[in-house]
Design a protein around this motif. Structure first.
Motif, PDB file in Angstrom:
ATOM      1  N   VAL A  56       0.821  -1.208   0.000  1.00 48.75           N
ATOM      2  CA  VAL A  56       0.000   0.000   0.000  1.00 48.75           C
ATOM      3  C   VAL A  56       0.856   1.259   0.000  1.00 48.75           C
ATOM      4  CG1 VAL A  56      -1.968  -1.085   1.095  1.00 48.75           C
ATOM      5  CG2 VAL A  56      -0.206  -0.067   2.520  1.00 48.75           C
ATOM      6  N   GLN A  57       2.158   1.131  -0.251  1.00 44.23           N
ATOM      7  CA  GLN A  57       3.073   2.264  -0.227  1.00 44.23           C
ATOM      8  C   GLN A  57       2.615   3.380  -1.162  1.00 44.23           C
ATOM      9  OE1 GLN A  57       6.170   2.278   1.488  1.00 44.23           O
ATOM     10  NE2 GLN A  57       6.645   4.344   0.871  1.00 44.23           N
ATOM     11  N   ALA A  58       2.076   2.989  -2.313  1.00 44.17           N
ATOM     12  CA  ALA A  58       1.752   3.991  -3.316  1.00 44.17           C
ATOM     13  C   ALA A  58       0.646   4.944  -2.897  1.00 44.17           C
ATOM     14  CB  ALA A  58       1.342   3.291  -4.621  1.00 44.17           C
ATOM     15  N   CYS A  59      -0.168   4.559  -1.886  1.00 40.56           N
ATOM     16  CA  CYS A  59      -1.314   5.409  -1.562  1.00 40.56           C
ATOM     17  C   CYS A  59      -0.967   6.496  -0.558  1.00 40.56           C
ATOM     18  CB  CYS A  59      -2.468   4.563  -1.018  1.00 40.56           C
ATOM     19  SG  CYS A  59      -2.292   4.110   0.709  1.00 40.56           S
ATOM     20  N   TRP A  60       0.228   6.470  -0.004  1.00 39.63           N
ATOM     21  CA  TRP A  60       0.535   7.447   1.041  1.00 39.63           C
ATOM     22  C   TRP A  60       1.300   8.641   0.479  1.00 39.63           C
ATOM     23  CZ3 TRP A  60      -2.357   5.814   4.710  1.00 39.63           C
ATOM     24  CH2 TRP A  60      -2.519   4.451   4.894  1.00 39.63           C
ATOM     25  N   GLY A  61       0.822   9.809   0.749  1.00 41.38           N
ATOM     26  CA  GLY A  61       1.548  11.022   0.366  1.00 41.38           C
ATOM     27  C   GLY A  61       2.537  11.384   1.449  1.00 41.38           C
ATOM     28  N   SER A  62       3.291  12.446   1.267  1.00 45.21           N
ATOM     29  CA  SER A  62       4.200  12.926   2.307  1.00 45.21           C
ATOM     30  C   SER A  62       4.155  14.442   2.351  1.00 45.21           C
ATOM     31  CB  SER A  62       5.637  12.452   2.034  1.00 45.21           C
ATOM     32  OG  SER A  62       6.096  12.967   0.818  1.00 45.21           O
ATOM     33  N   ARG A  67       7.347   5.313   6.293  1.00 40.42           N
ATOM     34  CA  ARG A  67       8.357   5.069   5.260  1.00 40.42           C
ATOM     35  C   ARG A  67       8.168   6.026   4.086  1.00 40.42           C
ATOM     36  NH1 ARG A  67       6.741  -0.425   6.443  1.00 40.42           N
ATOM     37  NH2 ARG A  67       8.177  -1.306   7.994  1.00 40.42           N
ATOM     38  N   ALA A  68       6.912   6.347   3.796  1.00 36.00           N
ATOM     39  CA  ALA A  68       6.656   7.326   2.742  1.00 36.00           C
ATOM     40  C   ALA A  68       7.216   8.687   3.135  1.00 36.00           C
ATOM     41  CB  ALA A  68       5.150   7.422   2.464  1.00 36.00           C
ATOM     42  N   PHE A  69       7.112   9.025   4.420  1.00 38.14           N
ATOM     43  CA  PHE A  69       7.694  10.282   4.903  1.00 38.14           C
ATOM     44  C   PHE A  69       9.207  10.278   4.707  1.00 38.14           C
ATOM     45  CE2 PHE A  69       9.949  12.408   8.360  1.00 38.14           C
ATOM     46  CZ  PHE A  69       9.493  13.718   8.219  1.00 38.14           C
ATOM     47  N   LEU A  70       9.866   9.176   5.058  1.00 41.28           N
ATOM     48  CA  LEU A  70      11.321   9.076   4.891  1.00 41.28           C
ATOM     49  C   LEU A  70      11.702   9.187   3.428  1.00 41.28           C
ATOM     50  CD1 LEU A  70      12.191   6.211   7.408  1.00 41.28           C
ATOM     51  CD2 LEU A  70      12.570   8.667   7.690  1.00 41.28           C
ATOM     52  N   SER A  71      10.910   8.572   2.568  1.00 42.13           N
ATOM     53  CA  SER A  71      11.189   8.649   1.140  1.00 42.13           C
ATOM     54  C   SER A  71      11.103  10.092   0.653  1.00 42.13           C
ATOM     55  CB  SER A  71      10.209   7.764   0.366  1.00 42.13           C
ATOM     56  OG  SER A  71      10.418   7.869  -1.013  1.00 42.13           O
ATOM     57  N   GLY A  72      10.140  10.834   1.178  1.00 43.10           N
ATOM     58  CA  GLY A  72       9.984  12.234   0.801  1.00 43.10           C
ATOM     59  C   GLY A  72      11.099  13.119   1.314  1.00 43.10           C
ATOM     60  N   CYS A  73      11.813  12.648   2.341  1.00 43.31           N
ATOM     61  CA  CYS A  73      12.940  13.409   2.898  1.00 43.31           C
ATOM     62  C   CYS A  73      14.240  13.172   2.140  1.00 43.31           C
ATOM     63  CB  CYS A  73      13.151  13.038   4.366  1.00 43.31           C
ATOM     64  SG  CYS A  73      11.817  13.565   5.462  1.00 43.31           S
TER      65      CYS A  73
END
Length: 771
Positions: free
Chosen positions: A655-661, A746-752
């Protein structure tokens, strides 16, 4: 709002010759269960004695699973057997009444007119001094739960049920029969209650356990069968439960049950039962959802149930993806919206408001008036471009189930409904009925610590896009027509147990079964090969009867016109009762009992009522009994209940794709109810991150020390990596509860723009270095 009459529950009787209260001697209740894979065959018997000089008219209510196919009812007395046969309901009732009026002993079994998970069973003219044994047979389908266990629940417990004041269900049931009625007769004495089970089949058994009973389990050396019995007598204040863990529960399992060549309709054909666990791609999960959490705050939710509901709500709030809309509806005797004007965007401000509600939520809103909050939800249009998902959590039981399912069904094209039933005695007809009508799915929860586990599994299903254009086809030789039962294609959710039935002509060979659908822009195709199909012969025709029950349930949800004849025909052909049919039998061999007609002796008593917390309650006769079929009891807290009225297989990565950051300031949520896991969860910010000072407090390490070991570009990224490592270290067994919020982190970390793997390794190393 009106409480249903308490004296309508359980086993009771009337005596035409006497006017004083009587007691029925219930000698024993015995149930035998045979489980084969995902099917349970249940046979239960009551033995009781008429110690009086006059014949008794015995009536009782029994809870059943709403998906159970009830097909056999008989009575044994004085060496004779009365076998009931399936008839159109009004015709069956006439046969029964005429027989009783003529002094003959007769039996009748019919669904309650307002709820398919309650049966009304009658035994007319039980002769004086006679011991009678009543036997009821039914078959149930079993599904694999989120933790991999196959759950068997024998309903033995009935709660008081509520109806809105203007509901058609508000009237007393069987009024005509008991208006002449004569005196309520309770079971007061302790009686033997025994359940034995046998588990057999092609699945290897890893473990059998129960969260309600102490069981003796003997698993065979080849692990293909097991004998189960109780180590002690069961209480009557809970449902009887058992969990079977197979070594390979997620393996595709297909049975072909041979038909009755002399039968008619469905019973003549072979019947295919497909058990499948479909996977869906990660791209099928979206943040374009409007999620409405509907939580029961009636008085019966007090204590651990409300505590678990608060923890569940916190997990729910933290797991929502950035970019969605949400709302919270609380209900009891009344209802309230967190955002009265409609769902609002999930952000720091709205999360803070929701968190404040979550922290202070109590079971203080009275009774269980569920219809009006749903009506209010549907009165507001869904957010444009967003799929509306409704999640109901309730321990309640209500009589206006048809009213609820009809409302949900009318709006199923724009809103999906998911439901969780909490505790023993929760109505399966309500919980599963609204989920079926709303094209969602449901869970029944009996352990408080399982609520979060199952609700988060439902949230995962909610965030999955709907699978459209579902088609089921069979390749058979020679080419023949194969019909799906019910004819409506199944609802598909990733990783969840899918059961479907199909009618197969007897003279064919099935080469394959194909289930196809569309998800977003992708096509789905699940194939069952002929090597997966096992042919079985069952004298009870269990799979045929389950398919019939599935079709009957679907008809009742669809509210189709002109299906009465079809429902009656299917019911008569299979013996499975519906709301339009009943099982009736008459003893033509025994002597007619002598009857003396009396004037009505209770009409004025039945019309009396008393007020309690604004609800109108009918009088209860005598002290509160324990009365039962299958040990069915009136809950000991019933009067207090009246007074207080006033592992999904879908991984987190999928479900990673559904989370924004998004980077915003934190919210200040306090730890929930002293739970260590909830303490970590409560500190997460809406964008998926944690603050370093919060993580330091959770770890018991000085913030300066953690800051010195920071390998990340930002403090928030390091804190978030540490929080994820803390969840892994301390709460790995509860991963299914926090996997969605971890995905958002993890989506937040990816956005960082951080190296998430390196941060995770550094965080784990730091925590491992500490005791």
């Amino acid at each position: 709002m009106t409480m249903s009459p308490l004296y309508g529950w359980g086993l009771w009787g009337t005596c035409l010759q006497e006017i004083e209260q009587k007691e029925v001697d219930l000698v024993s209740v015995k149930t035998h269960v045979e489980i084969r894979g995902f099917v349970a065959q249940v046979s239960s018997s009551l033995t009781y004695l008429n110690n009086y000089k006059d014949p008794l008219q015995v009536r009782y209510k029994v809870p059943v699973d709403e998906g159970a196919a009830v097909y056999k009812f008989e009575a044994h007395l004085d060496g004779r057997t009365i076998t009931a046969h399936c008839m159109e309901k009004k015709a069956a009732e006439k046969v029964y009444k005429d027989a009783v009026k003529a002094g003959q002993t007769a039996v009748l079994a019919r669904e309650d007119s307002n709820s398919s998970d309650v049966l009304n069973l009658l035994l007319g003219n039980l002769p004086p001094g006679t011991q009678a044994e009543l036997k009821l047979s039914l078959v149930m389908e079993l599904k694999v739960q989120t933790d991999g266990g196959v759950s068997f629940v024998l309903p033995t417990f009935l709660k008081p049920r509520y109806s809105p004041a203007n509901s058609p269900a508000n009237s007393f049931h069987d009024t005509e029969e008991i208006a002449k009625g004569q005196n309520i007769m309770f079971v007061r004495k302790q009686y033997a209650y025994e359940v034995k089970a046998r588990v057999v089949g092609a699945h290897r058994i890893a473990q059998i356990t129960s969260h309600s009973e102490l069981l003796s389990v003997d698993i065979s050396e080849d692990a293909l069968s097991a004998e189960v019995s109780q180590c002690r007598s069961s209480n009557y204040d809970r449902d009887w439960t058992m969990l079977i863990y197979y070594a390979d529960p997620y393996k595709t399992h297909v049975l072909r049950e041979t038909g009755d060549r002399s039968g008619v309709g469905l019973m003549k054909d072979d019947l295919l039962m497909v058990n499948l666990f479909p996977e869906v791609p990660a791209s099928s999960f979206s943040n374009k959802n409007e999620v409405i959490f509907v939580v029961d705050r009636s008085g019966s939710m007090q204590g651990e149930t409300m505590q678990s509901a608060r923890a569940t709500l916190l997990l729910f709030l933290k797991s929502l993806p950035v970019g969605c809309f949400f709302n919270i509806v609380s209900f009891g005797s009344s209802f309230s919206f967190l955002f009265p004007s409609g769902s609002e965007m999930y952000n720091e401000e709205t999360l803070a408001k929701a968190s404040a509600l979550q922290q202070n939520m109590q079971a203080d809103m009275g009774g269980t008036e569920i219809f009006q909050p749903f009506k209010a939800i549907y009165s507001q249009p869904p957010k444009a471009g967003y799929a509306r998902q409704i999640l109901l959590i309730s321990d309640g039981s209500v009589w206006n189930v048809d009213q609820m399912t009809e409302l949900v069904s009318r709006h199923a094209h724009e809103s999906r409904v998911f439901a969780v039933g909490i505790g023993h005695g929760a109505s399966t007809s309500l919980i599963r009925g609204v989920a079926r009508a709303g094209k969602g799915r449901s869970e029944m929860v009996f352990q408080q610590d399982k609520i979060q586990h199952k609700v988060m599994g439902l949230v995962t299903s909610m965030l999955q896009d709907s699978v459209h254009n579902v088609r089921v086809s069979c390749e058979v030789e020679p080419t023949s027509r194969v019909r799906l039962v019910p004819k409506v294609p199944p609802i598909i959710f990733g990783g969840q147990h899918l059961i479907l039935y199909a009618r197969i002509p007897a003279d064919t060979v099935v080469k394959s079964v194909n289930i196809q659908g569309s998800l977003s822009s992708k096509d789905l195709n699940f194939v069952v090969k002929d090597s997966d199909i096992k042919v079985v012969h069952d004298e009870e025709m269990s799979l045929h009867r389950l398919a019939a029950r599935a079709q009957i349930n679907q008809w009742q949800v669809d509210q189709e016109e002109d299906i009465s004849d079809d429902m009656i025909s299917l019911s008569l052909a299979t013996g499975v009762i519906s709301r339009l049919t009943a099982l009736v039998g008459v003893d033509h061999e025994g002597n007619a009992v002598a009857r003396e007609e009396k004037q009505d002796c209770m009409p004025h008593m039945m019309m009396k009522s008393r007020r309690c917390g604004g609800a109108r309650l009918r009088p209860m006769f005598g002290s509160q009994p324990k009365s039962a079929l299958f040990g069915c009891s009136q809950p000991e807290s019933a009067q207090a209940y009246q007074a207080c009225r006033g592992s999904s297989k879908v991984s987190s990565d999928s479900v990673q794709a559904c989370w924004g950051s998004s980077k915003v300031s934190s919210d200040s949520v306090q730890p929930a109810d002293g739970d260590p896991l909830m303490a970590i969860v409560s500190k997460q910010r809406f964008d998926g991150s944690w603050l370093l000072e919060d993580v330091a407090e959770l770890c018991g390490v000085a913030c300066a020390v953690l800051g010195e070991r920071n390998p990340a570009k930002t403090e928030a990224a390091w804190a978030t990596a540490l929080a994820l490592a803390l969840l892994e270290k301390r709460h790995a067994e509860a991963r299914d509860q926090w996997s969605l919020l971890a995905t958002k982190a993890r989506a937040f970390l990816s956005g960082c723009q951080e190296d998430a793997q390196a941060l995770a390794e550094a965080a784990r190393a730091l925590l491992e270095a500490r005791p």
